[in-house]
Motif scaffolding. Structure first.
Motif, short mmCIF file in Angstrom:
data_model
loop_
_atom_site.label_atom_id
_atom_site.label_comp_id
_atom_site.label_asym_id
_atom_site.label_seq_id
_atom_site.Cartn_x
_atom_site.Cartn_y
_atom_site.Cartn_z
N SER A 37 -3.49 -0.59 12.15
CA SER A 37 -3.46 -1.69 12.12
C SER A 37 -4.26 -2.22 11.27
CB SER A 37 -3.21 -2.59 12.59
OG SER A 37 -1.61 -2.09 13.90
N ASP A 38 -5.57 -2.03 11.06
CA ASP A 38 -6.41 -2.18 10.58
C ASP A 38 -7.27 -2.24 8.61
OD1 ASP A 38 -7.59 0.30 10.64
OD2 ASP A 38 -9.12 0.22 11.80
N ARG A 39 -5.91 -0.93 8.58
CA ARG A 39 -6.06 -1.40 7.23
C ARG A 39 -4.83 -2.00 6.13
NH1 ARG A 39 -6.97 4.37 6.63
NH2 ARG A 39 -6.73 3.98 4.00
N VAL A 106 -1.75 11.75 5.32
CA VAL A 106 -0.61 12.23 5.44
C VAL A 106 0.03 12.16 7.16
CG1 VAL A 106 0.74 14.32 4.99
CG2 VAL A 106 -0.38 13.36 3.47
N GLY A 107 1.14 12.25 7.03
CA GLY A 107 1.98 12.39 8.40
C GLY A 107 3.02 10.76 9.19
N GLU A 108 3.37 10.87 10.03
CA GLU A 108 3.82 9.94 10.29
C GLU A 108 4.20 9.04 11.16
OE1 GLU A 108 7.66 9.56 14.38
OE2 GLU A 108 6.93 11.49 12.87
N TYR A 109 4.95 7.59 10.62
CA TYR A 109 3.30 6.48 10.79
C TYR A 109 5.18 5.92 11.27
CZ TYR A 109 -0.45 7.11 8.69
OH TYR A 109 -1.42 7.80 8.07
N ILE A 110 4.57 3.97 12.53
CA ILE A 110 5.48 3.70 12.87
C ILE A 110 4.96 2.33 12.57
CG2 ILE A 110 6.54 2.11 14.23
CD1 ILE A 110 6.18 4.74 15.86
N LEU A 111 5.47 1.12 11.77
CA LEU A 111 5.30 0.04 11.13
C LEU A 111 6.33 -1.10 12.19
CD1 LEU A 111 4.02 -2.15 9.08
CD2 LEU A 111 6.20 -2.21 7.61
N SER A 112 5.55 -1.81 12.71
CA SER A 112 6.16 -2.90 13.39
C SER A 112 6.24 -4.40 12.67
CB SER A 112 5.84 -3.09 14.85
OG SER A 112 4.50 -3.24 15.69
N THR A 151 10.91 -2.65 13.78
CA THR A 151 10.17 -1.45 13.77
C THR A 151 10.40 -0.68 12.66
OG1 THR A 151 11.63 -0.02 15.67
CG2 THR A 151 9.31 -1.21 15.72
N ILE A 152 10.05 0.05 11.69
CA ILE A 152 10.46 1.01 10.90
C ILE A 152 9.33 2.41 10.95
CG2 ILE A 152 10.43 1.64 8.40
CD1 ILE A 152 10.99 -1.27 7.59
N THR A 153 10.07 3.05 11.09
CA THR A 153 9.01 4.52 10.75
C THR A 153 9.42 5.73 9.54
OG1 THR A 153 10.07 5.02 13.32
CG2 THR A 153 9.15 7.03 12.84
N PHE A 154 8.47 6.25 9.53
CA PHE A 154 8.66 6.31 7.79
C PHE A 154 7.72 7.64 7.52
CE2 PHE A 154 5.45 3.40 7.96
CZ PHE A 154 4.26 3.22 6.82
N PHE A 186 2.01 -8.08 12.06
CA PHE A 186 2.13 -6.40 11.99
C PHE A 186 1.65 -5.38 12.60
CE2 PHE A 186 4.98 -8.94 8.07
CZ PHE A 186 5.37 -7.83 7.67
N ARG A 187 1.89 -4.42 12.55
CA ARG A 187 1.38 -3.58 13.36
C ARG A 187 1.91 -2.03 12.52
NH1 ARG A 187 -1.71 -7.41 14.06
NH2 ARG A 187 -3.00 -7.67 16.24
#
Length: 475
Positions: A37-39, A106-112, A151-154, A186-187
Motif C-alpha cells: 500500500s505504500d506504493r 511481477v506477481g499476483e495482487y489484490i487492490l481494495s 476488491t480486484i485480483t490482478f 485504498f490498499r
C-alpha cells in the motif's frame, strides 16, 4: 519427567555424488500476503488529491461531474472522496480519480478500497488496468448502511505499470433519484503461494485378491492437481468407462493373480503419467523375510534372542517407494523401572520385497526397552532420500561397519553398571544415511542426563525415558 527431543527440518545438504534419485516434490499449502500500500500515494485522501489525477465526468447535457474531497464520512482518518452523480442524465465521459503505480514486482495482487453510498448508486466503484484493459469492481447491494470493501485480483507482468483508482460511469436514477457515493482507504497487497517440501512418492499401486475380485488401491498425491483423474488398465485393456475422479480404489471383478495392472493419471482428459505395473498379492498382507540377529548371553549369564519390535517407513533410496526400518529388541529388554543387563539393539533396513539393505548396531551403551530408542525416519536434508536419527553412544556401529564416535571417546568402553543401567559416559545424537546406514553427523545429546536424582529417582528410571519427533515449527 522424561527427556524429549525434537529434530527440526534442516536445509543444509549432505552432498552425495554419482547417485541418481528423484528430487523432493513441492506441495502448495496456502498463500501469504505482502503489503504494498505504500506504493499508492495518499491512499486515504488525507492530503486531498495529492498524488491522484482527476478526470471530470461529462453528462449528455454537457454538464460536468467534479469529484470532491469531503470530511465527516471517512472510513478512517478525516477525509474521503465524494462523487454526486446528480439526477437522470447519462454519461458521455466517465468520471475518474486515478494514479499510476510503477515498478511493482511481477506477481499476483489484490487492490481494495472502501465504498459507502446511501441511495440508488450501485454500479460504480474501483478499477485497475495492468496492460490488458480495465478490471472493475462494484457492489450491487443497495443501499449500503456502512462502508463495504471492493476488491480486484490482478497480475503484474515484467515491466508493466498499473493504473488504479475510482470510476463513475453509470447510475440507476431517473429524474427523481439522486445517486452519490464516498470512497476511501485504498490498499494494495501482493499475494504469493506458499509451498512446503513434500517427499517424492510414486502411486504405490497395490492389488489384493478378495472374494469380489481384485481390489486395487493407489495414492492421490499432495502435489496432484485438483482436476486429476485416473484410468485403470489390466493387461493393456482399459477397464473404466469414464476416468475416475472421486476415488483412488477400484474392484476388478474379472481380474486374477496373474493380471498386470497399470494406473494412468489424467489432466484435462489427457493421460500424463503411468504407474509401475503390478500383480496382485495372494493374501491381504505382505510377507517380508527378515534377517534375524543372532542371540547372545549377558555378563550375568542370561541368554537372549531377538524379535522384531518397532517399525517405521521412509524412502531410503529416492525411488519413490517406501522402505521399512525395523528395530530388533532382545528377549531380555527392560522397562526403565527394571534392573538387569540387556542385549544390544539393532536397526535394519529392508526393501518392500524383503531385500536387506543395512544394519546399525547401537552397542552395549544403549539399553534395550520401550523407552530408550526413539528412532526417526525423515528426509532431514531435503535431498529426496530419508535419513534415520536416534540416540547413540560409544560402541555404536553404523551400517558400513564403522564406529560412531566423537573425538576423545573410547569405542570399546562399557558404561553399564552392576544393575545394567547406563548412568554415565557420553551420549550422542546421530543422523544416519538411509541409503547405506553410514553415520552422517553426530553431536552430543541434548538435553544431557546431568544429575540423575534431579529427574525424580536415583537409580535410572526417569532419566532415560525418551520421546522424539520430527516437526515443522515455522508453519
Amino acid at each position: 519427567n522424561m527427556r524429549k527431543l525434537i529434530i527440526l527440518k534442516v536445509v543444509s545438504l549432505f552432498i552425495v555424488t554419482g547417485i541418481t534419485c528423484h528430487l523432493p516434490a513441492v506441495e502448495r499449502k496456502g498463500r501469504e500476503t505482502t503489503n504494498y500500500s505504500d506504493r499508492i500515494v495518499n491512499p486515504g485522501f488525507e492530503e486531498d488529491f495529492n498524488g491522484w489525477s482527476v478526470q471530470n465526468g461529462v453528462f449528455a447535457d454537457g454538464t460536468t461531474l467534479v469529484p470532491e474531497i469531503v470530511t465527516g464520512r471517512a472510513y478512517d482518518g478525516e477525509k474521503s472522496v465524494y462523487i454526486d452523480l446528480g439526477y437522470g442524465e447519462p454519461f458521455t465521459t466517465e468520471c475518474r480519480v486515478y494514479q499510476i503505480v510503477r515498478g511493482l514486482p511481477v506477481g499476483e495482487y489484490i487492490l481494495s478500497a472502501q465504498k459507502f453510498y446511501g441511495r440508488w448508486e450501485e454500479a460504480n466503484g474501483i478499477f485497475v488496468n495492468s496492460g490488458a484493459g480495465d478490471i472493475k469492481s462494484v457492489d450491487n447491494t443497495n443501499p449500503a448502511a456502512a462502508y463495504k470493501e471492493l476488491t480486484i485480483t490482478f497480475n503484474v507482468t515484467e515491466g508493466t505499470d498499473i493504473t488504479l483508482g475510482i470510476f463513475a460511469a453509470s447510475r440507476r436514477g431517473g429524474a427523481d433519484r439522486n445517486d452519490y457515493f464516498w470512497m476511501d482507504h485504498f490498499r494494495l497487497t501482493k499475494v504469493e503461494p506458499v509451498y512446503r517440501q513434500a517427499e517424492y512418492l510414486n502411486r504405490g499401486v497395490v492389488g489384493v485378491k478378495t472374494n469380489e475380485g481384485i481390489y486395487l488401491s493407489w495414492r492421490l498425491l499432495g502435489t496432484d492437481d485438483a482436476r486429476t483423474a485416473f484410468n485403470i488398465y489390466r493387461d493393456g485393456t482399459l477397464l473404466n468407462a469414464t476416468p475416475l475422479t472421486t476415488s483412488t480404489n477400484y474392484v476388478d471383478t474379472g481380474g486374477s493373480l496373474t493380471s498386470k495392472y497399470v494406473i494412468k493419471a489424467l489432466l484435462d482428459g489427457k493421460e500424463i503419467e503411468t504407474s509401475e505395473a503390478i500383480t496382485p498379492w495372494e493374501e491381504q498382507y505382505k510377507v517380508i523375510q527378515l534377517n534375524r540377529p543372532e542371540g547372545g548371553v549377558t555378563p550375568d549369564g542370561v541368554a537372549y534372542t531377538y524379535t522384531p519390535n518397532d517399525c517405521s517407513a521412509g524412502d531410503l533410496d529416492g525411488d519413490g517407494e517406501y522402505e521399512i526400518i525395523v528395530k530388533w529388541d532382545p528377549s531380555n529388554s527392560k522397562d526403565n523401572s527394571q534392573a538387569g543387563y540387556t542385549g544390544n539393539v539393532y536397526l535394519d533396513a529392508y526393501k518392500i520385497d524383503g531385500a536387506f539393505l543395512w544394519r546399525i548396531d547401537l552397542g552395549v551403551n544403549i539399553r534395550a526397552g520401550a523407552h530408550y530408542t526413539q528412532f526417526m525416519v525423515y528426509d532431514l536434508d531435503g535431498d529426496g532420500i530419508a535419513e534415520i536419527a536416534c540416540k547413540t553412544a560409544p560402541g555404536t556401529i553404523d551400517g558400513k561397519g564403522n564406529y560412531v564416535l566423537l573425538t576423545g571417546d573410547d569405542p570399546t568402553a562399557d558404561y553399564r553398571n552392576a544393575n545394567g543401567y547406563i548412568l554415565e559416559g557420553p551420549e550422542y545424537l546421530t543422523v544416519f544415511s538411509g541409503r547405506d546406514g553410514s553415520a552422517l553427523a553426530t553431536v552430543p545429546y541434548n538435553p544431557p542426563r546431568g544429575d540423575i536424582s534431579s529427574w525424580g529417582d536415583n537409580y535410572g528410571n526417569r532419566v532415560d525415558r525418551f520421546l522424539a519427533a520430527v516437526a515443522y515449527l515455522d508453519g
